[in-house]
Design a protein around this motif. Structure first.
Motif, PDB file in Angstrom:
ATOM      1  N   MET A 106     113.298  -2.023  46.970  1.00 43.46           N
ATOM      2  CA  MET A 106     112.709  -1.627  48.250  1.00 43.46           C
ATOM      3  C   MET A 106     111.193  -1.606  48.113  1.00 43.46           C
ATOM      4  SD  MET A 106     113.405   1.858  50.406  1.00 43.46           S
ATOM      5  CE  MET A 106     112.639   2.131  51.991  1.00 43.46           C
ATOM      6  N   THR A 107     110.479  -2.144  49.076  1.00 49.25           N
ATOM      7  CA  THR A 107     109.028  -2.120  49.047  1.00 49.25           C
ATOM      8  C   THR A 107     108.515  -1.198  50.134  1.00 49.25           C
ATOM      9  OG1 THR A 107     108.919  -4.020  50.535  1.00 49.25           O
ATOM     10  CG2 THR A 107     108.863  -4.462  48.163  1.00 49.25           C
ATOM     11  N   LEU A 108     107.294  -0.727  49.928  1.00 49.79           N
ATOM     12  CA  LEU A 108     106.653   0.101  50.941  1.00 49.79           C
ATOM     13  C   LEU A 108     106.151  -0.827  52.032  1.00 49.79           C
ATOM     14  CD1 LEU A 108     105.611   2.752  51.960  1.00 49.79           C
ATOM     15  CD2 LEU A 108     103.670   2.569  50.411  1.00 49.79           C
ATOM     16  N   ASP A 109     106.813  -0.831  53.172  1.00 54.31           N
ATOM     17  CA  ASP A 109     106.574  -1.823  54.211  1.00 54.31           C
ATOM     18  C   ASP A 109     105.941  -1.161  55.433  1.00 54.31           C
ATOM     19  OD1 ASP A 109     106.531  -4.114  55.677  1.00 54.31           O
ATOM     20  OD2 ASP A 109     108.664  -4.099  56.155  1.00 54.31           O
ATOM     21  N   HIS A 110     104.630  -1.011  55.388  1.00 53.35           N
ATOM     22  CA  HIS A 110     103.833  -0.564  56.528  1.00 53.35           C
ATOM     23  C   HIS A 110     103.936   0.930  56.807  1.00 53.35           C
ATOM     24  CE1 HIS A 110     103.646  -4.791  56.691  1.00 53.35           C
ATOM     25  NE2 HIS A 110     104.664  -4.994  57.506  1.00 53.35           N
ATOM     26  N   GLU A 111     105.143   1.481  57.016  1.00 58.45           N
ATOM     27  CA  GLU A 111     105.264   2.900  57.331  1.00 58.45           C
ATOM     28  C   GLU A 111     106.649   3.403  56.947  1.00 58.45           C
ATOM     29  OE1 GLU A 111     105.200   5.796  61.259  1.00 58.45           O
ATOM     30  OE2 GLU A 111     103.825   4.075  61.163  1.00 58.45           O
ATOM     31  N   HIS A 112     106.671   4.606  56.355  1.00 58.21           N
ATOM     32  CA  HIS A 112     107.947   5.220  55.977  1.00 58.21           C
ATOM     33  C   HIS A 112     107.784   6.727  56.102  1.00 58.21           C
ATOM     34  CE1 HIS A 112     111.795   5.711  53.907  1.00 58.21           C
ATOM     35  NE2 HIS A 112     111.223   6.674  53.220  1.00 58.21           N
ATOM     36  N   GLU A 113     108.696   7.367  56.801  1.00 55.04           N
ATOM     37  CA  GLU A 113     108.668   8.823  56.934  1.00 55.04           C
ATOM     38  C   GLU A 113     109.683   9.425  55.972  1.00 55.04           C
ATOM     39  OE1 GLU A 113     109.516  12.151  60.359  1.00 55.04           O
ATOM     40  OE2 GLU A 113     108.201  10.451  60.862  1.00 55.04           O
ATOM     41  N   LEU A 114     109.184  10.239  55.060  1.00 56.63           N
ATOM     42  CA  LEU A 114     110.020  10.857  54.041  1.00 56.63           C
ATOM     43  C   LEU A 114     110.321  12.293  54.470  1.00 56.63           C
ATOM     44  CD1 LEU A 114     111.302  10.571  51.222  1.00 56.63           C
ATOM     45  CD2 LEU A 114     109.131  11.347  50.254  1.00 56.63           C
ATOM     46  N   PRO A 115     111.582  12.630  54.747  1.00 53.13           N
ATOM     47  CA  PRO A 115     111.907  13.995  55.185  1.00 53.13           C
ATOM     48  C   PRO A 115     111.593  15.019  54.101  1.00 53.13           C
ATOM     49  CG  PRO A 115     113.748  12.474  55.513  1.00 53.13           C
ATOM     50  CD  PRO A 115     112.756  11.766  54.653  1.00 53.13           C
ATOM     51  N   GLY A 116     111.589  16.296  54.492  1.00 56.08           N
ATOM     52  CA  GLY A 116     111.449  17.353  53.509  1.00 56.08           C
ATOM     53  C   GLY A 116     112.625  17.380  52.564  1.00 56.08           C
ATOM     54  N   ALA A 117     112.395  17.844  51.329  1.00 57.30           N
ATOM     55  CA  ALA A 117     113.447  17.941  50.314  1.00 57.30           C
ATOM     56  C   ALA A 117     114.104  16.596  50.050  1.00 57.30           C
ATOM     57  CB  ALA A 117     114.496  18.973  50.710  1.00 57.30           C
ATOM     58  N   ALA A 118     113.281  15.561  49.969  1.00 62.52           N
ATOM     59  CA  ALA A 118     113.791  14.212  49.712  1.00 62.52           C
ATOM     60  C   ALA A 118     112.875  13.533  48.695  1.00 62.52           C
ATOM     61  CB  ALA A 118     113.849  13.401  51.006  1.00 62.52           C
ATOM     62  N   ALA A 119     113.327  12.396  48.188  1.00 61.31           N
ATOM     63  CA  ALA A 119     112.516  11.623  47.252  1.00 61.31           C
ATOM     64  C   ALA A 119     112.661  10.151  47.572  1.00 61.31           C
ATOM     65  CB  ALA A 119     112.929  11.899  45.804  1.00 61.31           C
ATOM     66  N   TRP A 120     111.678   9.369  47.121  1.00 65.23           N
ATOM     67  CA  TRP A 120     111.627   7.961  47.484  1.00 65.23           C
ATOM     68  C   TRP A 120     110.740   7.241  46.479  1.00 65.23           C
ATOM     69  CZ3 TRP A 120     107.446   5.068  49.531  1.00 65.23           C
ATOM     70  CH2 TRP A 120     107.808   3.857  50.156  1.00 65.23           C
ATOM     71  N   SER A 121     110.965   5.963  46.305  1.00 72.88           N
ATOM     72  CA  SER A 121     110.153   5.182  45.369  1.00 72.88           C
ATOM     73  C   SER A 121     109.986   3.774  45.904  1.00 72.88           C
ATOM     74  CB  SER A 121     110.801   5.151  43.979  1.00 72.88           C
ATOM     75  OG  SER A 121     112.125   4.631  44.045  1.00 72.88           O
ATOM     76  N   ALA A 122     108.909   3.106  45.472  1.00 71.61           N
ATOM     77  CA  ALA A 122     108.660   1.742  45.939  1.00 71.61           C
ATOM     78  C   ALA A 122     107.588   1.097  45.091  1.00 71.61           C
ATOM     79  CB  ALA A 122     108.216   1.735  47.399  1.00 71.61           C
ATOM     80  N   PRO A 123     107.615  -0.242  44.969  1.00 75.82           N
ATOM     81  CA  PRO A 123     106.492  -0.958  44.373  1.00 75.82           C
ATOM     82  C   PRO A 123     105.348  -1.077  45.372  1.00 75.82           C
ATOM     83  CG  PRO A 123     108.361  -2.445  44.771  1.00 75.82           C
ATOM     84  CD  PRO A 123     108.740  -1.108  45.290  1.00 75.82           C
ATOM     85  N   VAL A 124     104.126  -1.020  44.867  1.00 73.77           N
ATOM     86  CA  VAL A 124     102.925  -1.215  45.685  1.00 73.77           C
ATOM     87  C   VAL A 124     102.041  -2.217  44.958  1.00 73.77           C
ATOM     88  CG1 VAL A 124     100.885  -0.144  46.703  1.00 73.77           C
ATOM     89  CG2 VAL A 124     103.028   1.138  46.599  1.00 73.77           C
ATOM     90  N   ARG A 125     101.672  -3.281  45.631  1.00 70.47           N
ATOM     91  CA  ARG A 125     100.909  -4.348  44.993  1.00 70.47           C
ATOM     92  C   ARG A 125      99.433  -3.985  44.895  1.00 70.47           C
ATOM     93  NH1 ARG A 125     102.485 -10.125  47.227  1.00 70.47           N
ATOM     94  NH2 ARG A 125     101.654 -10.696  45.187  1.00 70.47           N
ATOM     95  N   ALA A 126      98.768  -4.517  43.881  1.00 75.22           N
ATOM     96  CA  ALA A 126      97.349  -4.280  43.675  1.00 75.22           C
ATOM     97  C   ALA A 126      96.562  -4.671  44.913  1.00 75.22           C
ATOM     98  CB  ALA A 126      96.856  -5.077  42.466  1.00 75.22           C
ATOM     99  N   GLY A 127      95.606  -3.832  45.270  1.00 77.61           N
ATOM    100  CA  GLY A 127      94.776  -4.077  46.428  1.00 77.61           C
ATOM    101  C   GLY A 127      95.264  -3.413  47.693  1.00 77.61           C
ATOM    102  N   ARG A 128      96.550  -3.005  47.720  1.00 79.77           N
ATOM    103  CA  ARG A 128      97.068  -2.317  48.899  1.00 79.77           C
ATOM    104  C   ARG A 128      96.626  -0.862  48.887  1.00 79.77           C
ATOM    105  NH1 ARG A 128     101.353  -5.153  51.477  1.00 79.77           N
ATOM    106  NH2 ARG A 128     101.048  -3.629  53.151  1.00 79.77           N
ATOM    107  N   THR A 129      96.455  -0.292  50.065  1.00 81.84           N
ATOM    108  CA  THR A 129      96.198   1.138  50.177  1.00 81.84           C
ATOM    109  C   THR A 129      97.452   1.841  50.663  1.00 81.84           C
ATOM    110  OG1 THR A 129      95.333   0.904  52.423  1.00 81.84           O
ATOM    111  CG2 THR A 129      93.732   0.858  50.601  1.00 81.84           C
ATOM    112  N   VAL A 130      97.619   3.066  50.220  1.00 83.61           N
ATOM    113  CA  VAL A 130      98.727   3.912  50.639  1.00 83.61           C
ATOM    114  C   VAL A 130      98.143   5.201  51.187  1.00 83.61           C
ATOM    115  CG1 VAL A 130     100.825   5.125  49.935  1.00 83.61           C
ATOM    116  CG2 VAL A 130     100.209   2.964  48.833  1.00 83.61           C
TER     117      VAL A 130
END
Length: 217
Positions: A1-25
């Motif tokens: 799974m990649t970080l694709d523009h926008e993701h809302e992470l609920p409370g008490a949850a966890a998530w992971s993703a690759p982020v390419r060099a040069g991208r901002t988060v």
């Protein structure tokens, strides 16, 4: 799974993703009292976030805008380019639960890879006791607070929205939004978009960035 523009992470949850060099988060707190615990590992799995080296080399006990997050090898993983808060905790570590560990296992990691991390939107201070222990500072972060990181090499990021480990029930689990700009792919080693400008950096941080850019050029 990649970080694709926008993701809302609920409370008490966890998530992971690759982020390419040069991208901002950009992380945004969606309510008061948010805590976003983040682990960072280089995509090559050689570079891990090293909190002691990050703090010592930049003369700080907190994560704040204008800091480079450094790896075990002294390379730049990411740069904090902007933040509405001038203090993010990196001394306490993660709440001892299974959220981050479950995300790590999805990428072939284990409990030994649960290293030091950053608690975005949270602050600790020294308590007035004989041990000078750390204590959680309530009401530090508020809805709408943001922090922006630029990936200085290809990364894996791991985020948990569990309450801060020292909050002792004073903080609820709060949702956090993660966003990246929609860049078109360029032709410079696979990086995407133009990197965000560097804030004012210490010489040690500039050196880490230079070494990293030479390595991935």
């Amino acid at each position: 799974m990649t970080l694709d523009h926008e993701h809302e992470l609920p409370g008490a949850a966890a998530w992971s993703a690759p982020v390419r060099a040069g991208r901002t988060v950009t992380l945004t707190a969606l309510a008061d009292g948010a805590n976003a615990t983040m682990l960072i590992i280089g995509a090559d799995r050689l570079d891990r976030l090293n909190i002691p080296d990050t703090l010592k080399s930049q003369m700080s006990a907190r994560i704040k805008p204008g800091m480079v997050l450094m790896s075990d090898r002294g390379l730049a993983l990411a740069t904090v380019t902007a933040s509405s808060l001038d203090w993010h905790d990196c001394l306490t570590g993660a709440l001892p639960d299974q959220l981050l560990l479950l995300e790590l296992t999805k990428h072939g990691f284990g409990e030994a890879d649960l290293h030091a991390c950053i608690n975005f939107f949270s602050k600790v201070s020294v308590a007035d006791d004989p041990r000078a222990s750390l204590t959680y500072v309530p009401d530090h972060g508020h809805a709408g607070d943001t922090v922006t990181l630029r990936a200085d090499q290809d990364l894996l990021i791991f985020v948990s929205t569990a309450p801060h480990a020292l909050s002792d029930g004073r903080a609820a689990s709060v949702a956090v939004r993660l966003e990246t700009p929609d860049h078109s792919e360029d032709h410079t080693g696979g990086h995407t978009g133009d990197p965000a400008p560097d804030p004012e950096l210490r010489e040690e941080a500039i050196r880490a960035l230079r070494l990293t850019r030479e390595l991935i050029a």
